[in-house]
Design a protein around this motif. Structure first.
Motif, PDB file in Angstrom:
ATOM      1  N   ARG A  96       7.414  -6.338  -4.531  1.00  0.00           N
ATOM      2  CA  ARG A  96       6.406  -7.395  -4.486  1.00  0.00           C
ATOM      3  C   ARG A  96       5.936  -7.597  -3.049  1.00  0.00           C
ATOM      4  N   LEU A  97       4.633  -7.778  -2.880  1.00  0.00           N
ATOM      5  CA  LEU A  97       4.034  -8.033  -1.582  1.00  0.00           C
ATOM      6  C   LEU A  97       3.237  -9.323  -1.673  1.00  0.00           C
ATOM      7  N   THR A  98       3.476 -10.241  -0.755  1.00  0.00           N
ATOM      8  CA  THR A  98       2.766 -11.522  -0.725  1.00  0.00           C
ATOM      9  C   THR A  98       1.708 -11.441   0.363  1.00  0.00           C
ATOM     10  N   MET A  99       0.481 -11.233  -0.051  1.00  0.00           N
ATOM     11  CA  MET A  99      -0.570 -10.842   0.868  1.00  0.00           C
ATOM     12  C   MET A  99      -1.394 -12.025   1.380  1.00  0.00           C
ATOM     13  N   ARG A 100      -1.521 -12.056   2.698  1.00  0.00           N
ATOM     14  CA  ARG A 100      -2.486 -12.931   3.343  1.00  0.00           C
ATOM     15  C   ARG A 100      -3.749 -12.092   3.524  1.00  0.00           C
ATOM     16  N   MET A 101      -4.784 -12.376   2.728  1.00  0.00           N
ATOM     17  CA  MET A 101      -5.964 -11.520   2.729  1.00  0.00           C
ATOM     18  C   MET A 101      -6.738 -11.674   4.039  1.00  0.00           C
ATOM     19  N   GLN A 102      -6.996 -10.547   4.685  1.00  0.00           N
ATOM     20  CA  GLN A 102      -7.668 -10.534   5.975  1.00  0.00           C
ATOM     21  C   GLN A 102      -9.164 -10.252   5.852  1.00  0.00           C
ATOM     22  N   ILE A 103      -9.538  -9.408   4.900  1.00  0.00           N
ATOM     23  CA  ILE A 103     -10.940  -9.045   4.692  1.00  0.00           C
ATOM     24  C   ILE A 103     -11.202  -8.996   3.198  1.00  0.00           C
ATOM     25  N   ASP A 104     -12.304  -9.578   2.776  1.00  0.00           N
ATOM     26  CA  ASP A 104     -12.689  -9.553   1.368  1.00  0.00           C
ATOM     27  C   ASP A 104     -14.143  -9.121   1.254  1.00  0.00           C
ATOM     28  N   LEU A 105     -14.338  -7.876   0.822  1.00  0.00           N
ATOM     29  CA  LEU A 105     -15.673  -7.333   0.591  1.00  0.00           C
ATOM     30  C   LEU A 105     -15.795  -6.878  -0.865  1.00  0.00           C
ATOM     31  N   THR A 106     -15.142  -7.617  -1.761  1.00  0.00           N
ATOM     32  CA  THR A 106     -15.140  -7.235  -3.169  1.00  0.00           C
ATOM     33  C   THR A 106     -16.391  -7.732  -3.877  1.00  0.00           C
ATOM     34  N   HIS A 107     -16.657  -7.136  -5.032  1.00  0.00           N
ATOM     35  CA  HIS A 107     -17.840  -7.503  -5.808  1.00  0.00           C
ATOM     36  C   HIS A 107     -17.564  -7.192  -7.272  1.00  0.00           C
ATOM     37  N   GLY A 108     -17.374  -8.252  -8.078  1.00  0.00           N
ATOM     38  CA  GLY A 108     -17.137  -8.039  -9.497  1.00  0.00           C
ATOM     39  C   GLY A 108     -15.768  -7.467  -9.786  1.00  0.00           C
ATOM     40  N   ILE A 109     -15.629  -6.882 -10.960  1.00  0.00           N
ATOM     41  CA  ILE A 109     -14.365  -6.302 -11.419  1.00  0.00           C
ATOM     42  C   ILE A 109     -14.617  -4.859 -11.822  1.00  0.00           C
ATOM     43  N   GLY A 110     -13.969  -3.937 -11.122  1.00  0.00           N
ATOM     44  CA  GLY A 110     -14.126  -2.523 -11.418  1.00  0.00           C
ATOM     45  C   GLY A 110     -13.072  -2.018 -12.376  1.00  0.00           C
ATOM     46  N   GLY A 111     -13.308  -0.842 -12.925  1.00  0.00           N
ATOM     47  CA  GLY A 111     -12.367  -0.257 -13.872  1.00  0.00           C
ATOM     48  C   GLY A 111     -11.214   0.467 -13.220  1.00  0.00           C
ATOM     49  N   PRO A 120       1.249  -0.844  10.297  1.00  0.00           N
ATOM     50  CA  PRO A 120       0.717  -0.650  11.647  1.00  0.00           C
ATOM     51  C   PRO A 120       1.611  -1.328  12.690  1.00  0.00           C
ATOM     52  N   GLU A 121       1.307  -1.062  13.944  1.00  0.00           N
ATOM     53  CA  GLU A 121       1.991  -1.753  15.031  1.00  0.00           C
ATOM     54  C   GLU A 121       1.408  -3.159  15.144  1.00  0.00           C
ATOM     55  N   PRO A 122       2.235  -4.196  15.097  1.00  0.00           N
ATOM     56  CA  PRO A 122       1.712  -5.575  15.124  1.00  0.00           C
ATOM     57  C   PRO A 122       0.788  -5.859  16.298  1.00  0.00           C
ATOM     58  N   ALA A 123       1.050  -5.268  17.444  1.00  0.00           N
ATOM     59  CA  ALA A 123       0.238  -5.548  18.634  1.00  0.00           C
ATOM     60  C   ALA A 123      -1.188  -5.016  18.502  1.00  0.00           C
ATOM     61  N   ARG A 124      -1.433  -4.142  17.518  1.00  0.00           N
ATOM     62  CA  ARG A 124      -2.750  -3.532  17.369  1.00  0.00           C
ATOM     63  C   ARG A 124      -3.509  -4.065  16.165  1.00  0.00           C
ATOM     64  N   ARG A 125      -3.062  -5.196  15.624  1.00  0.00           N
ATOM     65  CA  ARG A 125      -3.672  -5.707  14.397  1.00  0.00           C
ATOM     66  C   ARG A 125      -5.134  -6.104  14.599  1.00  0.00           C
ATOM     67  N   ARG A 126      -5.489  -6.653  15.779  1.00  0.00           N
ATOM     68  CA  ARG A 126      -6.879  -7.036  16.002  1.00  0.00           C
ATOM     69  C   ARG A 126      -7.811  -5.834  15.975  1.00  0.00           C
ATOM     70  N   GLU A 127      -7.394  -4.754  16.636  1.00  0.00           N
ATOM     71  CA  GLU A 127      -8.199  -3.539  16.614  1.00  0.00           C
ATOM     72  C   GLU A 127      -8.290  -2.963  15.204  1.00  0.00           C
ATOM     73  N   LEU A 128      -7.187  -3.057  14.465  1.00  0.00           N
ATOM     74  CA  LEU A 128      -7.161  -2.558  13.095  1.00  0.00           C
ATOM     75  C   LEU A 128      -8.141  -3.332  12.220  1.00  0.00           C
ATOM     76  N   ILE A 129      -8.107  -4.658  12.301  1.00  0.00           N
ATOM     77  CA  ILE A 129      -9.018  -5.476  11.500  1.00  0.00           C
ATOM     78  C   ILE A 129     -10.471  -5.165  11.848  1.00  0.00           C
ATOM     79  N   LYS A 130     -10.741  -4.999  13.124  1.00  0.00           N
ATOM     80  CA  LYS A 130     -12.105  -4.683  13.557  1.00  0.00           C
ATOM     81  C   LYS A 130     -12.570  -3.362  12.959  1.00  0.00           C
ATOM     82  N   PHE A 206      -3.680   2.931  15.432  1.00  0.00           N
ATOM     83  CA  PHE A 206      -3.224   1.571  15.204  1.00  0.00           C
ATOM     84  C   PHE A 206      -1.699   1.510  15.059  1.00  0.00           C
ATOM     85  N   GLY A 207      -1.046   2.560  15.528  1.00  0.00           N
ATOM     86  CA  GLY A 207       0.412   2.563  15.527  1.00  0.00           C
ATOM     87  C   GLY A 207       1.041   2.904  14.201  1.00  0.00           C
TER      88      GLY A 207
END
Length: 225
Positions: A96-111, A120-130, A206-207
C-alpha cells in the motif's frame, strides 16, 4: 474532470488462482463501496494487469493524504469485516502507498492505466517535479490514445500509521517511492508512453539508481460519490 482530491491510496495485491473468484467478488461487492463511503473518500477504481505485476491494482481518491491516517480510518483497518479478514488472510502479495498527489493532469476515466514506480533522491524532488510538470507528463498526454496523467509521492508518516496502530494492514514503508499514473483509452497507448518517457536514463538525473517498475492495467470496476 481531475482527481477527486489531493490524496490517493494505491494498493497492489495478489492471491492464488483458486482464491481469485472470492477476492474479486469481495472487492466488487463490499470493499470498494465501503471505502468510497468513508469520510474524505470520493472515488475508487480497481484494475487487473495486462503487462507487469503485481496482478491487481486499486486506487482510492480522497481529499487529503491525511484522510488515510485519521483515528476513524485506522480503527476501521484494525477492525475489518469478517469477509475482509478472510480475503486478506489469503493475500500472497500486498503493498500500500499513501500518496500525496504532486501533479494532477487527469481528464475523465480511461480504460487503462500504466503505473511507473521509482525512488528519487529527496534533495532533487524540486527538479523532478519541474521536469514531470513541464516536460514528461505533457509529452505523454499529447500522444494518441492518452487521456491524462498524475504523480504522487508516498508519505512515509501516513503510510506507517497502521504499523503504529497495530492494524492488520501493516507492511512498513521505508522509502519515499513516487508513482506516475498514465491514463488512456487503451493499454497499448499508456504502456508505450511509459516506456518511451520513463527510461532509466531519463530518471537518473533525479537520483533514481534502479530502473523504474512499470505495470499496465485495465479497468475492472469503480465507484464514486
Amino acid at each position: 474532470m481531475a482527481l477527486r482530491g489531493k490524496g490517493m491510496l494505491v494498493v497492489f495485491a495478489e492471491v492464488k488462482s483458486r482464491d481469485e473468484r472470492d477476492f474479486n467478488e469481495w472487492y466488487n461487492r463490499e470493499h470498494i463501496d465501503e471505502r468510497v463511503n468513508l469520510p474524505g473518500f470520493h472515488r475508487a477504481r480497481r484494475y487487473v494487469a495486462v503487462r507487469g505485476s503485481p496482478k491487481y491494482l486499486a486506487t482510492y481518491e480522497c481529499d487529503s493524504v491525511n484522510d488515510l491516517a485519521t483515528p476513524g480510518y485506522l480503527a476501521l483497518l484494525a477492525n475489518q469485516t469478517p469477509w475482509t479478514q478472510a480475503v486478506m488472510a489469503r493475500f500472497t502479495h500486498f503493498n500500500r502507498l499513501t500518496m500525496r498527489m504532486q501533479i494532477d493532469l487527469t481528464h475523465g476515466i480511461g480504460g487503462a492505466v500504466t503505473i511507473v514506480r521509482f525512488v528519487p533522491e529527496p534533495a532533487r524532488r524540486r527538479e523532478l517535479i519541474k521536469w514531470l510538470r513541464e516536460t514528461a507528463l505533457p509529452r505523454a498526454i499529447k500522444r494518441a490514445g492518452m487521456l491524462g496523467a498524475a504523480i504522487g509521492e508516498n508519505d512515509l508518516e501516513i503510510a506507517n500509521a497502521p504499523v503504529q496502530q497495530k492494524s492488520m494492514d501493516h507492511p512498513r514503508a521505508d522509502e519515499a517511492e513516487w508513482v506516475v499514473l498514465l491514463e488512456g483509452a487503451e493499454a497499448a497507448a499508456t504502456s508505450a508512453a511509459a516506456r518511451l518517457l520513463f527510461k532509466a536514463t531519463a530518471l537518473k538525473p533525479f537520483g533514481v539508481e534502479a530502473a523504474p517498475t512499470i505495470g499496465t492495467y485495465r479497468l475492472l470496476y469503480g465507484n464514486q460519490r
